[in-house]
Design an enzyme around this catalytic site. Structure first.
Site, PDB file in Angstrom:
ATOM      1  N   PRO A   1       3.897  -3.628 -11.048  1.00 14.85           N
ATOM      2  CA  PRO A   1       4.847  -3.816 -10.463  1.00 14.85           C
ATOM      3  C   PRO A   1       3.646  -2.617  -9.185  1.00 14.85           C
ATOM      4  CG  PRO A   1       5.786  -2.610 -11.956  1.00 14.85           C
ATOM      5  CD  PRO A   1       4.140  -3.283 -12.768  1.00 14.85           C
ATOM      6  N   ASP A   2       4.497  -2.903  -8.184  1.00 14.21           N
ATOM      7  CA  ASP A   2       3.966  -1.980  -6.799  1.00 14.21           C
ATOM      8  C   ASP A   2       5.325  -0.879  -6.700  1.00 14.21           C
ATOM      9  OD1 ASP A   2       6.126  -2.659  -5.069  1.00 14.21           O
ATOM     10  OD2 ASP A   2       5.333  -4.144  -3.798  1.00 14.21           O
ATOM     11  N   PHE A   3       4.704   0.359  -5.532  1.00 14.84           N
ATOM     12  CA  PHE A   3       5.373   1.340  -5.186  1.00 14.84           C
ATOM     13  C   PHE A   3       7.016   0.895  -4.037  1.00 14.84           C
ATOM     14  CE2 PHE A   3       2.672   4.956  -5.883  1.00 14.84           C
ATOM     15  CZ  PHE A   3       2.724   4.902  -7.375  1.00 14.84           C
ATOM     16  N   ARG A   4       6.426   0.232  -3.978  1.00 14.04           N
ATOM     17  CA  ARG A   4       8.052   0.007  -2.416  1.00 14.04           C
ATOM     18  C   ARG A   4       8.671  -0.995  -1.798  1.00 14.04           C
ATOM     19  NH1 ARG A   4       3.859   3.580  -0.875  1.00 14.04           N
ATOM     20  NH2 ARG A   4       4.009   5.826  -0.742  1.00 14.04           N
TER      21      ARG A   4
ATOM     22  N   ASN B   1      -5.161   1.583  -5.922  1.00 19.95           N
ATOM     23  CA  ASN B   1      -4.924   1.224  -7.160  1.00 19.95           C
ATOM     24  C   ASN B   1      -5.867   2.481  -7.669  1.00 19.95           C
ATOM     25  OD1 ASN B   1      -3.733  -0.228  -5.871  1.00 19.95           O
ATOM     26  ND2 ASN B   1      -4.888  -2.250  -6.730  1.00 19.95           N
TER      27      ASN B   1
ATOM     28  N   ASP C   1      -5.302   1.370 -11.948  1.00 17.33           N
ATOM     29  CA  ASP C   1      -5.550  -0.146 -12.679  1.00 17.33           C
ATOM     30  C   ASP C   1      -7.052  -0.059 -13.119  1.00 17.33           C
ATOM     31  OD1 ASP C   1      -6.074  -1.580 -10.641  1.00 17.33           O
ATOM     32  OD2 ASP C   1      -3.885  -3.234 -10.467  1.00 17.33           O
TER      33      ASP C   1
ATOM     34  N   HIS D   1      -7.413   6.997  -5.097  1.00 18.50           N
ATOM     35  CA  HIS D   1      -5.989   7.758  -5.661  1.00 18.50           C
ATOM     36  C   HIS D   1      -6.773   8.250  -7.183  1.00 18.50           C
ATOM     37  CE1 HIS D   1      -3.495   7.134  -2.313  1.00 18.50           C
ATOM     38  NE2 HIS D   1      -4.046   6.953  -1.958  1.00 18.50           N
TER      39      HIS D   1
HETATM   40  P1  CNA Z   1       3.845   0.117  -1.387  1.00 17.60           P
HETATM   41  O1  CNA Z   1       3.623   1.583  -1.070  1.00 17.60           O
HETATM   42  O2  CNA Z   1       4.244   0.000  -3.063  1.00 17.60           O
HETATM   43  O3  CNA Z   1       2.877  -1.593  -0.845  1.00 17.60           O
HETATM   44  C1  CNA Z   1       2.473  -1.925  -1.466  1.00 17.60           C
HETATM   45  C2  CNA Z   1       2.659  -3.420  -0.135  1.00 17.60           C
HETATM   46  O4  CNA Z   1       2.283  -4.352  -1.201  1.00 17.60           O
HETATM   47  C3  CNA Z   1       4.173  -3.564   0.377  1.00 17.60           C
HETATM   48  O5  CNA Z   1       3.617  -3.672   1.266  1.00 17.60           O
HETATM   49  C4  CNA Z   1       4.583  -5.210  -0.517  1.00 17.60           C
HETATM   50  O6  CNA Z   1       4.972  -6.096   0.645  1.00 17.60           O
HETATM   51  C5  CNA Z   1       2.991  -5.541  -0.592  1.00 17.60           C
HETATM   52  N1  CNA Z   1       2.945  -6.743  -1.298  1.00 17.60           N
HETATM   53  C6  CNA Z   1       3.460  -6.594  -2.666  1.00 17.60           C
HETATM   54  N2  CNA Z   1       3.502  -8.216  -3.411  1.00 17.60           N
HETATM   55  C7  CNA Z   1       1.977  -9.199  -3.029  1.00 17.60           C
HETATM   56  C8  CNA Z   1       1.513  -9.921  -3.058  1.00 17.60           C
HETATM   57  N3  CNA Z   1       1.847 -10.220  -4.655  1.00 17.60           N
HETATM   58  N4  CNA Z   1       1.347 -10.076  -2.247  1.00 17.60           N
HETATM   59  C9  CNA Z   1       1.246  -9.380  -0.923  1.00 17.60           C
HETATM   60  N5  CNA Z   1       1.728  -8.462  -0.894  1.00 17.60           N
HETATM   61  C10 CNA Z   1       2.670  -7.739  -1.745  1.00 17.60           C
HETATM   62  O7  CNA Z   1       1.889   0.177  -2.215  1.00 17.60           O
HETATM   63  P2  CNA Z   1       0.890   0.963  -1.731  1.00 17.60           P
HETATM   64  O8  CNA Z   1      -0.719   0.875  -2.100  1.00 17.60           O
HETATM   65  O9  CNA Z   1       0.506   0.489  -0.348  1.00 17.60           O
HETATM   66  O10 CNA Z   1       0.821   2.610  -1.635  1.00 17.60           O
HETATM   67  C11 CNA Z   1      -0.122   3.518  -2.435  1.00 17.60           C
HETATM   68  C12 CNA Z   1       0.278   4.381  -3.568  1.00 17.60           C
HETATM   69  C13 CNA Z   1       0.092   2.475  -4.770  1.00 17.60           C
HETATM   70  C14 CNA Z   1      -1.286   4.657  -4.133  1.00 17.60           C
HETATM   71  O11 CNA Z   1      -0.997   5.860  -4.094  1.00 17.60           O
HETATM   72  C15 CNA Z   1      -1.348   3.436  -5.697  1.00 17.60           C
HETATM   73  O12 CNA Z   1      -2.238   4.356  -6.725  1.00 17.60           O
HETATM   74  C16 CNA Z   1       0.399   3.238  -5.995  1.00 17.60           C
HETATM   75  N6  CNA Z   1       0.268   2.415  -7.093  1.00 17.60           N
HETATM   76  C17 CNA Z   1      -0.839   1.694  -7.161  1.00 17.60           C
HETATM   77  C18 CNA Z   1      -0.470   0.432  -8.630  1.00 17.60           C
HETATM   78  C19 CNA Z   1      -1.727   0.004  -8.623  1.00 17.60           C
HETATM   79  O13 CNA Z   1      -3.361  -0.153  -9.228  1.00 17.60           O
HETATM   80  N7  CNA Z   1      -1.825  -1.472  -9.525  1.00 17.60           N
HETATM   81  C20 CNA Z   1       0.663   0.179  -8.584  1.00 17.60           C
HETATM   82  C21 CNA Z   1       2.020   0.665  -8.435  1.00 17.60           C
HETATM   83  C22 CNA Z   1       1.809   2.250  -7.293  1.00 17.60           C
END
Ligand code: CNA
Length: 367
Positions: free
Chosen positions: A55-58, A129, A131, A148
């Site tokens: 999952p993402d954050f937001r 990321n 991951d 990060h």
């Molecule tokens: P965020 O703020 O959660 O934004 C994610 C963005 O991606 C949003 O604009 C969503 O609409 C968009 N989105 C989600 N799924 C998809 C998809 N399948 N295709 C296209 N767009 C999509 O995350 P950010 O990365 O902007 O924020 C930075 C944080 C998130 C960092 O500090 C990371 O460490 C942190 N993070 C990382 C992971 C990981 O490593 N996979 C997971 C969760 C959070």
């Protein structure tokens, strides 16, 4: 240097609008531009890994921030903050068990970046990321800046110790549900994620460190195309990097929603750097609203690389599956040996028990 300063001042003061280099502000326009051979930087975030199951954050509903109630945090961001971690390490490790790298496969988008690298087009990938999926997809060493931090390395959080631990070591701890402690000083050990680091005795957040790296200074002024994928561009200072390219450099956003359009949100040092997809003055920014995987596949098709990309994903996933199967067999064998050893112990057969001990020890050792 003079060019850099000139471009910085003209951008800052809004003196020069920049040249239009794309023949069309569309994905087709970007594809035609790439085909003439370009230095490409990718800036990516959590949205490139959601299709892998992380999952993402937001994202509303599915994002981590909407699902952290069970950890009783004072506020969602606390789970990644070092000061909170030092007092309450349990939530971080519980989440780490859920999100642990190694349980997920890189996505089409990760392999698209690998193709850019293989074709000599990728200057670097700047990732938020943690991951490690970029590494699994084949970006390594100088290809990648993990702004990060990452699960790849861990260290003791004590300022005086800082002993480093491997990913295998941390994995064993995380899944044994032990809170990892340093074997030298007894302090907590943590993957290097959103930490504080020490430079000349000053403690600064890790997420600021990449700003001073040589590559960040040299990459962006000579970038011909910036591809931004899967990020809300809300976390600073990472988000402000979009304004570091020259004002003629096209910027392609592949995301579910438009991001980076607010001048204020782009941060203190990026006047004039906000994305402009729609105004009458738009001349270089392209938003392709789709999943990162679909967007990358569509771009690959326009570039004539679709089949190659599909084959790469298939081949690499099969390789990961076969490694996983071998690892599972090995773990099952270790469990079986331990079980037999335990039963032998209960029924008392000292000679055989010694024999099993040596076998199981060599198998328990992480590969
Ligand atoms: P965020 O703020 O959660 O934004 C994610 C963005 O991606 C949003 O604009 C969503 O609409 C968009 N989105 C989600 N799924 C998809 C998809 N399948 N295709 C296209 N767009 C999509 O995350 P950010 O990365 O902007 O924020 C930075 C944080 C998130 C960092 O500090 C990371 O460490 C942190 N993070 C990382 C992971 C990981 O490593 N996979 C997971 C969760 C959070």
């Amino acid at each position: 240097e003079m060019d850099f300063l000139r471009s910085l001042f003209s951008r800052t003061l809004g003196l020069s609008p920049g040249e239009k280099v794309l023949d069309e502000l569309t994905l087709d326009g970007v594809a035609r531009y790439i085909l003439s051979g370009k230095n490409i930087i990718c800036m990516v975030g959590a949205g490139i890994s959601t299709s892998a199951g992380i999952p993402d954050f937001r994202s509303p509903g599915t994002g981590l921030y909407a699902n952290l109630q069970k950890y009783n945090l004072p506020y969602p961001e606390a789970i990644f903050q070092i000061d909170y971690f030092k007092k309450h390490p349990e939530p971080f490790f519980a989440l780490a068990r859920e999100l642990y790298p190694g349980q997920f496969k890189p996505t089409v988008c990760h392999y698209f970046m690998r193709m850019l690298k293989d074709k000599g087009l990728l200057t670097r990938c700047y990732s938020q990321n943690i991951d490690t999926l970029e590494r699994v997809a084949g970006l390594e060493g100088e290809d990648l800046i993990e702004a990060h931090g990452t699960f790849h390395t861990s260290h003791c959080v004590s300022f005086l110790c800082r002993k480093e631990y491997s990913m295998d070591w941390m994995q064993t701890k995380i899944f044994s549900e032990d809170i990892p402690k340093c074997d030298s000083c007894g302090s907590l050990v943590k993957p290097v994620i959103n930490d504080k680091i020490f430079i000349l005795g000053w403690s600064i957040p890790l997420r600021l460190k990449f700003l001073s790296s040589q590559s960040t200074f040299s990459d962006f002024p000579r970038c011909d195309l910036l591809i931004i994928m899967g990020t809300s561009l809300q976390v600073q200072p990472f988000a402000s990097l979009v304004s570091r390219v020259s004002n003629s450099c096209p910027r392609l956003l592949i995301n579910m929603e438009k991001t980076g359009q607010s001048e204020f949100g782009m941060g203190l040092f990026s006047f004039g750097g906000a994305m402009d997809f729609d105004s009458d003055k738009a001349y270089r920014d392209v938003a392709h609203l789709s999943t990162c995987d679909d967007g990358c596949m569509a771009l690959a098709e326009l570039l004539g690389w679709k089949e190659e990309l599909e084959q790469m994903v298939k081949r690499e996933h099969a390789l990961i599956d076969s490694k996983d199967a071998k690892k599972k067999d090995k773990e099952a064998m270790t469990r079986q040996n331990n079980q037999s050893e335990h039963e032998e112990g209960l029924h008392g057969s000292p000679n055989r028990s010694t024999e099993f001990n040596s076998t199981s020890q060599s198998q328990v050792c992480p590969s």
